[in-house]
Design a protein around this motif. Structure first.
Motif, PDB file in Angstrom:
ATOM      1  N   GLN A  22      -8.161  -0.336   4.111  1.00 48.24           N
ATOM      2  CA  GLN A  22      -7.495  -0.416   2.807  1.00 48.24           C
ATOM      3  C   GLN A  22      -5.986  -0.456   3.019  1.00 48.24           C
ATOM      4  OE1 GLN A  22      -8.794   2.860   0.457  1.00 48.24           O
ATOM      5  NE2 GLN A  22     -10.715   1.865  -0.132  1.00 48.24           N
ATOM      6  N   VAL A  23      -5.402  -1.444   2.458  1.00 48.29           N
ATOM      7  CA  VAL A  23      -3.959  -1.625   2.577  1.00 48.29           C
ATOM      8  C   VAL A  23      -3.349  -1.391   1.195  1.00 48.29           C
ATOM      9  CG1 VAL A  23      -2.113  -3.238   3.142  1.00 48.29           C
ATOM     10  CG2 VAL A  23      -4.267  -3.311   4.404  1.00 48.29           C
ATOM     11  N   LYS A  24      -2.372  -0.528   1.145  1.00 40.80           N
ATOM     12  CA  LYS A  24      -1.687  -0.293  -0.125  1.00 40.80           C
ATOM     13  C   LYS A  24      -0.647  -1.387  -0.327  1.00 40.80           C
ATOM     14  CE  LYS A  24      -2.123   4.687  -0.531  1.00 40.80           C
ATOM     15  NZ  LYS A  24      -1.398   5.951  -0.716  1.00 40.80           N
ATOM     16  N   VAL A  25      -0.805  -2.054  -1.408  1.00 36.32           N
ATOM     17  CA  VAL A  25       0.136  -3.122  -1.731  1.00 36.32           C
ATOM     18  C   VAL A  25       1.161  -2.554  -2.691  1.00 36.32           C
ATOM     19  CG1 VAL A  25       0.405  -5.414  -2.737  1.00 36.32           C
ATOM     20  CG2 VAL A  25      -1.651  -4.856  -1.432  1.00 36.32           C
ATOM     21  N   GLN A  26       2.392  -2.587  -2.282  1.00 41.63           N
ATOM     22  CA  GLN A  26       3.449  -2.092  -3.153  1.00 41.63           C
ATOM     23  C   GLN A  26       3.926  -3.237  -4.029  1.00 41.63           C
ATOM     24  OE1 GLN A  26       6.482  -0.352  -0.746  1.00 41.63           O
ATOM     25  NE2 GLN A  26       5.245   1.436  -0.236  1.00 41.63           N
ATOM     26  N   LYS A  27       3.818  -3.006  -5.312  1.00 37.76           N
ATOM     27  CA  LYS A  27       4.276  -4.030  -6.232  1.00 37.76           C
ATOM     28  C   LYS A  27       5.789  -3.950  -6.324  1.00 37.76           C
ATOM     29  CE  LYS A  27       0.157  -4.024  -9.107  1.00 37.76           C
ATOM     30  NZ  LYS A  27      -0.376  -3.803 -10.448  1.00 37.76           N
TER      31      LYS A  27
END
Length: 121
Positions: A22-27
């Motif tokens: 799981q990769v956290k995508v920073q908006k």
């Protein structure tokens, strides 16, 4: 390489479960925090300038109204002064003074009548 060995190598790869990471995508924010602070500061300055301008205009308007009232009072007083000066001049008419003197029983000793302001001449 033998075919069996190749299959044995391929089979464990095919049967190995895939690991999901799981990769956290920073908006990316539309407006950054610094920009928000600058916009807030600019908005505050504009609001303060507007309030100051309205207050200044209001005080200027009040001052102008006071000046107009004073000018009107001065004009009325000047008119009243002119009327009183004309009335004083009319009341100091020598013919009128002689007539009032005769009505009150005073007699004229000299034939010349001089105004009080012209006695020194």
């Amino acid at each position: 390489m033998s075919i069996e060995r190749a299959r044995s190598i391929q089979q464990p790869i095919e049967h190995q479960p895939k690991k999901q990471v799981q990769v956290k995508v920073q908006k990316k924010q539309w407006i950054s925090t610094g920009e928000k602070a600058l916009y807030s500061l600019a908005t505050g300055v504009v609001i303060l300038a507007s309030v100051f301008m309205v207050q200044f205009t209001s005080s200027t308007d009040t001052l102008n109204r006071d000046i107009q009232k004073m000018e009107q009072q001065i004009s009325q007083q000047e008119s009243q002064n002119d009327n009183l000066a004309y009335e004083a001049k009319e009341l100091s008419n020598p013919d009128r003074i002689l007539q009032i003197a005769k009505e009150n029983g005073l007699e004229m000793q000299n034939a010349e009548v001089k105004q009080a302001g012209l006695v020194g001449n």
